[in-house]
Motif scaffolding. Structure first.
Motif, PDB file in Angstrom:
ATOM      1  N   PHE A  14       0.331  -1.478  -0.190  1.00 21.50           N
ATOM      2  CA  PHE A  14      -0.276   0.231  -0.028  1.00 21.50           C
ATOM      3  C   PHE A  14       0.773   1.123   0.107  1.00 21.50           C
ATOM      4  O   PHE A  14       0.204   2.123  -0.546  1.00 21.50           O
ATOM      5  CB  PHE A  14      -1.107   0.293   0.998  1.00 21.50           C
ATOM      6  CG  PHE A  14      -2.434  -0.429   1.188  1.00 21.50           C
ATOM      7  CD1 PHE A  14      -2.076  -1.784  -0.306  1.00 21.50           C
ATOM      8  CD2 PHE A  14      -2.903  -1.141   2.016  1.00 21.50           C
ATOM      9  CE1 PHE A  14      -3.124  -2.913  -0.142  1.00 21.50           C
ATOM     10  CE2 PHE A  14      -4.538  -2.143   1.965  1.00 21.50           C
ATOM     11  CZ  PHE A  14      -3.873  -2.802   0.576  1.00 21.50           C
ATOM     12  N   SER A  15       2.182   1.157   0.760  1.00 21.40           N
ATOM     13  CA  SER A  15       2.850   1.979   0.544  1.00 21.40           C
ATOM     14  C   SER A  15       2.694   2.185  -0.839  1.00 21.40           C
ATOM     15  O   SER A  15       3.318   3.679  -1.170  1.00 21.40           O
ATOM     16  CB  SER A  15       4.339   2.208   1.568  1.00 21.40           C
ATOM     17  OG  SER A  15       5.310   1.108   1.581  1.00 21.40           O
ATOM     18  N   LEU A  16       3.851   1.687  -1.945  1.00 20.71           N
ATOM     19  CA  LEU A  16       4.201   1.343  -3.042  1.00 20.71           C
ATOM     20  C   LEU A  16       3.640   2.234  -4.123  1.00 20.71           C
ATOM     21  O   LEU A  16       3.471   2.927  -5.093  1.00 20.71           O
ATOM     22  CB  LEU A  16       4.602   0.154  -3.810  1.00 20.71           C
ATOM     23  CG  LEU A  16       5.882  -0.569  -3.414  1.00 20.71           C
ATOM     24  CD1 LEU A  16       5.915  -1.670  -3.794  1.00 20.71           C
ATOM     25  CD2 LEU A  16       7.246   0.586  -3.291  1.00 20.71           C
ATOM     26  N   ILE A  17       1.917   2.034  -3.562  1.00 21.93           N
ATOM     27  CA  ILE A  17       0.450   2.694  -4.348  1.00 21.93           C
ATOM     28  C   ILE A  17      -0.007   3.690  -3.977  1.00 21.93           C
ATOM     29  O   ILE A  17      -0.185   4.619  -5.163  1.00 21.93           O
ATOM     30  CB  ILE A  17      -0.670   1.505  -3.352  1.00 21.93           C
ATOM     31  CG1 ILE A  17      -1.030   0.248  -4.095  1.00 21.93           C
ATOM     32  CG2 ILE A  17      -2.391   2.162  -4.471  1.00 21.93           C
ATOM     33  CD1 ILE A  17      -1.989  -0.815  -3.823  1.00 21.93           C
ATOM     34  N   ILE A  18       0.318   4.040  -2.572  1.00 21.64           N
ATOM     35  CA  ILE A  18       0.848   5.811  -2.955  1.00 21.64           C
ATOM     36  C   ILE A  18       1.945   6.739  -3.243  1.00 21.64           C
ATOM     37  O   ILE A  18       1.317   7.170  -4.081  1.00 21.64           O
ATOM     38  CB  ILE A  18       1.048   6.431  -1.534  1.00 21.64           C
ATOM     39  CG1 ILE A  18      -0.281   4.800  -0.487  1.00 21.64           C
ATOM     40  CG2 ILE A  18       0.782   7.737  -0.664  1.00 21.64           C
ATOM     41  CD1 ILE A  18      -1.800   6.549  -0.770  1.00 21.64           C
ATOM     42  N   VAL A  19       2.592   6.094  -3.925  1.00 22.68           N
ATOM     43  CA  VAL A  19       4.094   6.263  -4.459  1.00 22.68           C
ATOM     44  C   VAL A  19       3.421   6.266  -5.799  1.00 22.68           C
ATOM     45  O   VAL A  19       3.732   7.453  -6.259  1.00 22.68           O
ATOM     46  CB  VAL A  19       5.275   5.536  -4.157  1.00 22.68           C
ATOM     47  CG1 VAL A  19       6.476   6.072  -5.631  1.00 22.68           C
ATOM     48  CG2 VAL A  19       5.882   5.660  -2.504  1.00 22.68           C
ATOM     49  N   HIS A  20       2.742   5.776  -5.750  1.00 25.90           N
ATOM     50  CA  HIS A  20       2.371   5.539  -7.861  1.00 25.90           C
ATOM     51  C   HIS A  20       1.168   6.541  -7.826  1.00 25.90           C
ATOM     52  O   HIS A  20       0.786   6.737  -9.323  1.00 25.90           O
ATOM     53  CB  HIS A  20       1.461   3.818  -7.667  1.00 25.90           C
ATOM     54  CG  HIS A  20       1.135   3.722  -8.704  1.00 25.90           C
ATOM     55  ND1 HIS A  20      -0.180   3.481  -9.899  1.00 25.90           N
ATOM     56  CD2 HIS A  20       1.600   3.474 -10.530  1.00 25.90           C
ATOM     57  CE1 HIS A  20      -0.280   3.849 -10.723  1.00 25.90           C
ATOM     58  NE2 HIS A  20       0.808   3.529 -11.379  1.00 25.90           N
ATOM     59  N   PHE A  21       0.381   6.839  -6.961  1.00 32.46           N
ATOM     60  CA  PHE A  21      -0.862   7.245  -7.255  1.00 32.46           C
ATOM     61  C   PHE A  21       0.362   9.055  -7.112  1.00 32.46           C
ATOM     62  O   PHE A  21      -0.844   9.580  -7.763  1.00 32.46           O
ATOM     63  CB  PHE A  21      -1.574   7.865  -6.357  1.00 32.46           C
ATOM     64  CG  PHE A  21      -2.480   8.820  -5.304  1.00 32.46           C
ATOM     65  CD1 PHE A  21      -3.721   9.124  -6.315  1.00 32.46           C
ATOM     66  CD2 PHE A  21      -1.984   9.741  -4.753  1.00 32.46           C
ATOM     67  CE1 PHE A  21      -4.288   9.787  -6.632  1.00 32.46           C
ATOM     68  CE2 PHE A  21      -3.153  11.022  -4.321  1.00 32.46           C
ATOM     69  CZ  PHE A  21      -4.220  10.692  -4.995  1.00 32.46           C
ATOM     70  N   HIS A  22       1.169   9.311  -6.163  1.00 37.89           N
ATOM     71  CA  HIS A  22       1.563  10.353  -6.626  1.00 37.89           C
ATOM     72  C   HIS A  22       2.493  10.700  -7.683  1.00 37.89           C
ATOM     73  O   HIS A  22       2.778  12.243  -8.150  1.00 37.89           O
ATOM     74  CB  HIS A  22       2.519  11.334  -4.951  1.00 37.89           C
ATOM     75  CG  HIS A  22       1.290  11.702  -3.819  1.00 37.89           C
ATOM     76  ND1 HIS A  22       1.736  10.439  -2.624  1.00 37.89           N
ATOM     77  CD2 HIS A  22       0.209  11.585  -3.942  1.00 37.89           C
ATOM     78  CE1 HIS A  22       0.749  10.813  -1.774  1.00 37.89           C
ATOM     79  NE2 HIS A  22       0.081  11.734  -2.661  1.00 37.89           N
ATOM     80  N   ASP A  45      -7.827   6.960  -7.539  1.00 34.51           N
ATOM     81  CA  ASP A  45      -8.374   6.614  -6.501  1.00 34.51           C
ATOM     82  C   ASP A  45      -7.007   6.207  -4.761  1.00 34.51           C
ATOM     83  O   ASP A  45      -7.467   5.440  -4.716  1.00 34.51           O
ATOM     84  CB  ASP A  45      -9.207   5.239  -6.186  1.00 34.51           C
ATOM     85  CG  ASP A  45     -10.674   6.591  -6.631  1.00 34.51           C
ATOM     86  OD1 ASP A  45     -11.013   7.383  -6.287  1.00 34.51           O
ATOM     87  OD2 ASP A  45     -11.910   5.308  -7.325  1.00 34.51           O
ATOM     88  N   GLY A  46      -5.572   5.682  -5.292  1.00 31.66           N
ATOM     89  CA  GLY A  46      -5.264   5.484  -4.841  1.00 31.66           C
ATOM     90  C   GLY A  46      -4.770   6.109  -3.555  1.00 31.66           C
ATOM     91  O   GLY A  46      -4.705   5.271  -2.803  1.00 31.66           O
ATOM     92  N   TYR A  47      -5.045   7.784  -3.237  1.00 29.10           N
ATOM     93  CA  TYR A  47      -5.754   8.155  -1.763  1.00 29.10           C
ATOM     94  C   TYR A  47      -5.918   7.096  -1.386  1.00 29.10           C
ATOM     95  O   TYR A  47      -5.828   7.217   0.562  1.00 29.10           O
ATOM     96  CB  TYR A  47      -5.577   9.237  -2.555  1.00 29.10           C
ATOM     97  CG  TYR A  47      -7.072   8.822  -2.258  1.00 29.10           C
ATOM     98  CD1 TYR A  47      -8.121   9.665  -1.314  1.00 29.10           C
ATOM     99  CD2 TYR A  47      -8.092   9.082  -3.064  1.00 29.10           C
ATOM    100  CE1 TYR A  47      -9.250   9.802  -1.119  1.00 29.10           C
ATOM    101  CE2 TYR A  47      -9.127   9.397  -3.748  1.00 29.10           C
ATOM    102  CZ  TYR A  47     -10.148   8.872  -2.423  1.00 29.10           C
ATOM    103  OH  TYR A  47     -11.294   9.481  -2.615  1.00 29.10           O
ATOM    104  N   LEU A  48      -6.885   6.245  -1.663  1.00 31.59           N
ATOM    105  CA  LEU A  48      -8.026   5.537  -0.298  1.00 31.59           C
ATOM    106  C   LEU A  48      -7.011   4.552   0.209  1.00 31.59           C
ATOM    107  O   LEU A  48      -7.508   4.425   1.266  1.00 31.59           O
ATOM    108  CB  LEU A  48      -9.168   5.114  -1.027  1.00 31.59           C
ATOM    109  CG  LEU A  48     -10.575   5.726  -2.070  1.00 31.59           C
ATOM    110  CD1 LEU A  48     -11.234   4.629  -2.630  1.00 31.59           C
ATOM    111  CD2 LEU A  48     -11.000   6.649  -0.263  1.00 31.59           C
ATOM    112  N   VAL A  49      -6.268   4.026   0.150  1.00 36.82           N
ATOM    113  CA  VAL A  49      -5.248   3.463   1.092  1.00 36.82           C
ATOM    114  C   VAL A  49      -5.003   3.797   2.227  1.00 36.82           C
ATOM    115  O   VAL A  49      -4.567   2.907   3.599  1.00 36.82           O
ATOM    116  CB  VAL A  49      -4.217   2.106  -0.360  1.00 36.82           C
ATOM    117  CG1 VAL A  49      -4.721   1.604  -1.102  1.00 36.82           C
ATOM    118  CG2 VAL A  49      -2.969   3.471  -0.394  1.00 36.82           C
ATOM    119  N   VAL A  50      -4.909   5.525   2.472  1.00 40.18           N
ATOM    120  CA  VAL A  50      -4.329   5.871   2.973  1.00 40.18           C
ATOM    121  C   VAL A  50      -4.649   5.585   4.368  1.00 40.18           C
ATOM    122  O   VAL A  50      -5.572   5.747   5.496  1.00 40.18           O
ATOM    123  CB  VAL A  50      -4.131   6.965   3.173  1.00 40.18           C
ATOM    124  CG1 VAL A  50      -4.364   7.804   4.683  1.00 40.18           C
ATOM    125  CG2 VAL A  50      -3.419   7.815   2.425  1.00 40.18           C
TER     126      VAL A  50
END
Length: 358
Positions: A14-22, A45-50
């Motif tokens: 999920f930390s990598l998904i946040i990076v991918h989102f940004h 919608d990658g921000y949602l994993v926060v």
């Protein structure tokens, strides 16, 4: 206290998904390659994993409070500062050296005191990543105080009200989205970042209570139950990955992600299905320890990419290569931040804490 190793794997992914989102908004010149706009829309919608990180934080907060050796509130607060502050301080120093801009430096300085999601920092977009750290820090302190100092019935009632009205406020303010990072406030008082943290951490506390009840029962006792739970695990995990990385859900109400996240937490902690059992290994645990550093150090990674990879039309013109290299740099920055900043600083600050007590 033993870790849930499979949960550590989720934290890493999920930390990598946040990076991918940004990643997509951070690339300046795409040299006319349409892939970046298409994927930027798909991954928005990658921000949602926060929300998952908030829920996990609440789960483990409540778990820690059940221990007889749980620290006093002041020691807990100091422990969180030791855990979170060193990388925040490094980012401040980096902002000073890299940008030499007073406004950015001032905003980053306020972040050293975890102020971004309090409503006291207006230029939150200048250091947009630290809103999560700020909101998480203050909300963890708040809930820990409740859990340590009040009886369970009153605490559960207050937490239930806080969770419900926080989620309701965020969803209705954003017309179904679970967004709001650091700056926006409702009614001039309630910061959206804090509300998201209050909702997620509180829900995580209730999930731990439910976990303690369910852990005494053998839910996957027979083959049919095990197969069912395995399908649910795989389906929920696939739902999150697809809809935060590759596809944007068209309907506006994003609250659907919350029960999915909640189920993943319970199922993985209880090891109900094949996915959670396969990921319960030492390698998953090793990956998870880098999650926080990856999140914070992505600022450094994007700065490097802006001055190297993203200036090359050859690299940007090959999107898959560009994304792979960018994620590799972000991962490397996170690993370096963990080993050269987070761990040494924790050792030094923890030793100072023990010396001051003795």
């Amino acid at each position: 206290m033993a870790k849930f190793k499979n949960i550590e794997f989720l934290r890493f992914i999920f930390s990598l998904i946040i990076v991918h989102f940004h990643l997509y908004p951070s690339i300046g010149n795409t040299f006319g390659v349409p892939f970046y706009q298409t994927m930027g829309t798909a991954a928005r919608d990658g921000y949602l994993v926060v929300e998952m990180f908030f829920i996990l934080s609440g789960f483990f907060l409540c778990r820690g409070c059940q221990c007889d050796t749980s620290p006093a509130w002041s020691d807990f607060a100091l422990g969180k500062i030791i855990r979170m502050w060193p990388l925040a301080a490094f980012i401040w120093l980096f902002d000073i050296a890299a940008y030499q801009n007073f406004e950015i430096t001032y905003t980053a300085f306020l972040n050293l005191f975890f102020l971004q999601s309090t409503g006291l920092v207006l230029n939150y977009r200048l250091s947009v990543l630290m809103w999560f750290v700020s909101a998480l820090f203050w909300v963890l302190l708040f809930y820990y105080y409740l859990l340590k100092n009040f009886d369970r019935q009153k605490t559960d009632l207050w937490m239930a009200l806080i969770v419900f009205f926080s989620y309701a406020a965020v969803i209705n303010h954003n017309h179904g989205a679970l967004s709001g990072a650091g700056g926006p406030v409702i009614g001039g008082v309630f910061n959206l970042g804090i509300l998201r943290a209050l909702a997620g951490v509180g829900l995580g506390c209730f999930l731990f209570r439910l976990y303690r009840i369910l852990s005494t029962r053998n839910l996957a006792a027979n083959r049919k139950a095990f197969v069912l739970f395995s399908l649910l695990e795989a389906g929920c995990l696939l739902f999150v990955l697809v809809n935060t990385v590759f596809r944007h859900i068209s309907y506006s109400d994003k609250f659907v992600f919350i029960p999915v996240f909640a189920w993943l937490v319970l199922s993985f902690c209880l090891r109900l299905g094949v996915v959670s059992r396969l990921l319960e290994n030492d390698f998953s645990q090793k990956l998870g320890k880098y999650a926080y550093a990856i999140y914070v150090m992505q600022v450094i990674a994007f700065y490097i990419c802006n001055r190297t990879l993203w200036k090359s039309e050859t690299v940007v013109g090959r999107p898959l290569l560009n994304i792979t290299l960018t994620l590799a740099i972000a991962l490397s920055a996170g690993i370096a931040g963990y080993h050269f900043i987070e761990v040494p600083a924790k050792k030094i600050l923890s030793r100072r804490q023990r010396e001051n007590k003795s």
